[in-house]
Design a protein around this motif. Structure first.
Motif, PDB file in Angstrom:
ATOM      1  N   MET A 198      36.880  -6.916  45.219  1.00  0.00           N
ATOM      2  CA  MET A 198      36.844  -5.975  46.306  1.00  0.00           C
ATOM      3  C   MET A 198      37.224  -6.698  47.594  1.00  0.00           C
ATOM      4  N   THR A 199      38.271  -6.231  48.249  1.00  0.00           N
ATOM      5  CA  THR A 199      38.706  -6.788  49.511  1.00  0.00           C
ATOM      6  C   THR A 199      38.249  -5.867  50.625  1.00  0.00           C
ATOM      7  N   VAL A 200      37.494  -6.407  51.563  1.00  0.00           N
ATOM      8  CA  VAL A 200      37.016  -5.599  52.674  1.00  0.00           C
ATOM      9  C   VAL A 200      38.074  -5.628  53.765  1.00  0.00           C
ATOM     10  N   GLN A 201      38.506  -4.432  54.186  1.00  0.00           N
ATOM     11  CA  GLN A 201      39.555  -4.357  55.186  1.00  0.00           C
ATOM     12  C   GLN A 201      39.018  -4.585  56.588  1.00  0.00           C
ATOM     13  N   SER A 202      38.079  -3.789  57.009  1.00  0.00           N
ATOM     14  CA  SER A 202      37.472  -3.997  58.316  1.00  0.00           C
ATOM     15  C   SER A 202      36.190  -3.203  58.407  1.00  0.00           C
ATOM     16  N   GLU A 203      35.459  -3.452  59.468  1.00  0.00           N
ATOM     17  CA  GLU A 203      34.184  -2.773  59.672  1.00  0.00           C
ATOM     18  C   GLU A 203      34.188  -2.200  61.082  1.00  0.00           C
ATOM     19  N   THR A 204      33.740  -0.990  61.215  1.00  0.00           N
ATOM     20  CA  THR A 204      33.694  -0.363  62.526  1.00  0.00           C
ATOM     21  C   THR A 204      32.415  -0.751  63.236  1.00  0.00           C
ATOM     22  N   THR A 205      32.332  -0.408  64.510  1.00  0.00           N
ATOM     23  CA  THR A 205      31.097  -0.668  65.247  1.00  0.00           C
ATOM     24  C   THR A 205      29.959   0.153  64.667  1.00  0.00           C
ATOM     25  N   GLU A 206      30.282   1.242  63.998  1.00  0.00           N
ATOM     26  CA  GLU A 206      29.268   2.053  63.356  1.00  0.00           C
ATOM     27  C   GLU A 206      28.897   1.494  61.982  1.00  0.00           C
ATOM     28  N   GLY A 207      29.657   0.507  61.495  1.00  0.00           N
ATOM     29  CA  GLY A 207      29.292  -0.178  60.283  1.00  0.00           C
ATOM     30  C   GLY A 207      29.852   0.374  58.996  1.00  0.00           C
ATOM     31  N   ILE A 208      30.696   1.390  59.048  1.00  0.00           N
ATOM     32  CA  ILE A 208      31.308   1.898  57.822  1.00  0.00           C
ATOM     33  C   ILE A 208      32.436   0.962  57.426  1.00  0.00           C
ATOM     34  N   ILE A 209      32.498   0.635  56.143  1.00  0.00           N
ATOM     35  CA  ILE A 209      33.507  -0.287  55.635  1.00  0.00           C
ATOM     36  C   ILE A 209      34.359   0.452  54.603  1.00  0.00           C
ATOM     37  N   LEU A 210      35.675   0.347  54.740  1.00  0.00           N
ATOM     38  CA  LEU A 210      36.604   0.931  53.774  1.00  0.00           C
ATOM     39  C   LEU A 210      37.399  -0.219  53.178  1.00  0.00           C
ATOM     40  N   THR A 211      37.316  -0.398  51.867  1.00  0.00           N
ATOM     41  CA  THR A 211      38.041  -1.499  51.230  1.00  0.00           C
ATOM     42  C   THR A 211      39.533  -1.191  51.191  1.00  0.00           C
ATOM     43  N   ASP A 212      40.330  -2.234  50.972  1.00  0.00           N
ATOM     44  CA  ASP A 212      41.772  -2.058  50.842  1.00  0.00           C
ATOM     45  C   ASP A 212      42.107  -1.106  49.699  1.00  0.00           C
ATOM     46  N   GLU A 213      41.366  -1.232  48.585  1.00  0.00           N
ATOM     47  CA  GLU A 213      41.619  -0.374  47.427  1.00  0.00           C
ATOM     48  C   GLU A 213      41.376   1.095  47.765  1.00  0.00           C
ATOM     49  N   ALA A 214      40.279   1.370  48.464  1.00  0.00           N
ATOM     50  CA  ALA A 214      39.965   2.746  48.847  1.00  0.00           C
ATOM     51  C   ALA A 214      40.982   3.271  49.848  1.00  0.00           C
ATOM     52  N   ALA A 215      41.356   2.446  50.829  1.00  0.00           N
ATOM     53  CA  ALA A 215      42.340   2.867  51.832  1.00  0.00           C
ATOM     54  C   ALA A 215      43.675   3.195  51.166  1.00  0.00           C
ATOM     55  N   GLY A 216      44.077   2.377  50.183  1.00  0.00           N
ATOM     56  CA  GLY A 216      45.321   2.634  49.463  1.00  0.00           C
ATOM     57  C   GLY A 216      45.280   3.940  48.688  1.00  0.00           C
ATOM     58  N   LYS A 217      44.146   4.223  48.057  1.00  0.00           N
ATOM     59  CA  LYS A 217      44.006   5.464  47.295  1.00  0.00           C
ATOM     60  C   LYS A 217      44.012   6.668  48.233  1.00  0.00           C
ATOM     61  N   VAL A 218      43.312   6.569  49.350  1.00  0.00           N
ATOM     62  CA  VAL A 218      43.297   7.665  50.320  1.00  0.00           C
ATOM     63  C   VAL A 218      44.710   7.914  50.841  1.00  0.00           C
ATOM     64  N   LYS A 219      45.433   6.843  51.157  1.00  0.00           N
ATOM     65  CA  LYS A 219      46.804   6.983  51.657  1.00  0.00           C
ATOM     66  C   LYS A 219      47.680   7.686  50.634  1.00  0.00           C
ATOM     67  N   GLY A 220      47.560   7.301  49.367  1.00  0.00           N
ATOM     68  CA  GLY A 220      48.335   7.938  48.307  1.00  0.00           C
ATOM     69  C   GLY A 220      48.010   9.419  48.158  1.00  0.00           C
ATOM     70  N   LEU A 221      46.734   9.760  48.231  1.00  0.00           N
ATOM     71  CA  LEU A 221      46.325  11.160  48.121  1.00  0.00           C
ATOM     72  C   LEU A 221      46.826  11.978  49.303  1.00  0.00           C
ATOM     73  N   LEU A 222      46.777  11.387  50.495  1.00  0.00           N
ATOM     74  CA  LEU A 222      47.283  12.087  51.680  1.00  0.00           C
ATOM     75  C   LEU A 222      48.780  12.314  51.587  1.00  0.00           C
ATOM     76  N   GLU A 223      49.508  11.333  51.058  1.00  0.00           N
ATOM     77  CA  GLU A 223      50.954  11.499  50.872  1.00  0.00           C
ATOM     78  C   GLU A 223      51.250  12.623  49.888  1.00  0.00           C
ATOM     79  N   GLN A 224      50.436  12.744  48.827  1.00  0.00           N
ATOM     80  CA  GLN A 224      50.603  13.849  47.869  1.00  0.00           C
ATOM     81  C   GLN A 224      50.373  15.196  48.531  1.00  0.00           C
ATOM     82  N   GLU A 225      49.414  15.259  49.458  1.00  0.00           N
ATOM     83  CA  GLU A 225      49.126  16.506  50.176  1.00  0.00           C
ATOM     84  C   GLU A 225      50.274  16.884  51.097  1.00  0.00           C
TER      85      GLU A 225
END
Length: 115
Positions: A1-28
């Motif tokens: 699991m590669t951690v991409q970044s963390e917000t000041t609010e503390g939510i973390i989105l991994t590179d794998e999750a960001a890639g999947k979200v990007k792919g799903l958004l492109e499909q939409e």
């Protein structure tokens, strides 16, 4: 699991999750959608997660940007998600988004709800 970044609010989105979200958004085929993460009453442990695409902007939304992927939480859900890591797992046993939340004191066997 590669951690991409963390917000000041503390939510973390991994590179794998960001890639999947990007792919799903492109499909939409829409550029006005963001990933909304919410905590709602329900499930066998009291609270459950909801992840869905949303174009709405609600008063008090907390927005975090992960390389062009916006993750939005409403102001009521945000405290429950401080330090939570959103990942995407694709294995023989399981496929889907997972949330590792240090604020959860317990969870159920299905993994979809917590307290």
């Amino acid at each position: 699991m590669t951690v991409q970044s963390e917000t000041t609010e503390g939510i973390i989105l991994t590179d794998e999750a960001a890639g999947k979200v990007k792919g799903l958004l492109e499909q939409e085929g829409r550029d006005d959608l963001r990933l909304r993460v919410a905590v709602q009453p329900g499930g066998c442990s009291g609270l459950r997660y909801q992840l869905y695409f949303d174009e709405r902007e609600l008063d008090g939304d907390v927005v975090a940007d992960f390389g062009g992927i916006e993750v939005v939480t409403d102001r009521m859900s945000s405290p429950y998600l401080i330090g939570a890591t959103i990942d995407f797992v694709d294995s023989i046993e399981k496929q889907g988004f997972t949330i590792d939340n240090p604020n959860a004191t317990g969870s159920c066997a299905c993994g979809d709800s917590f307290n």
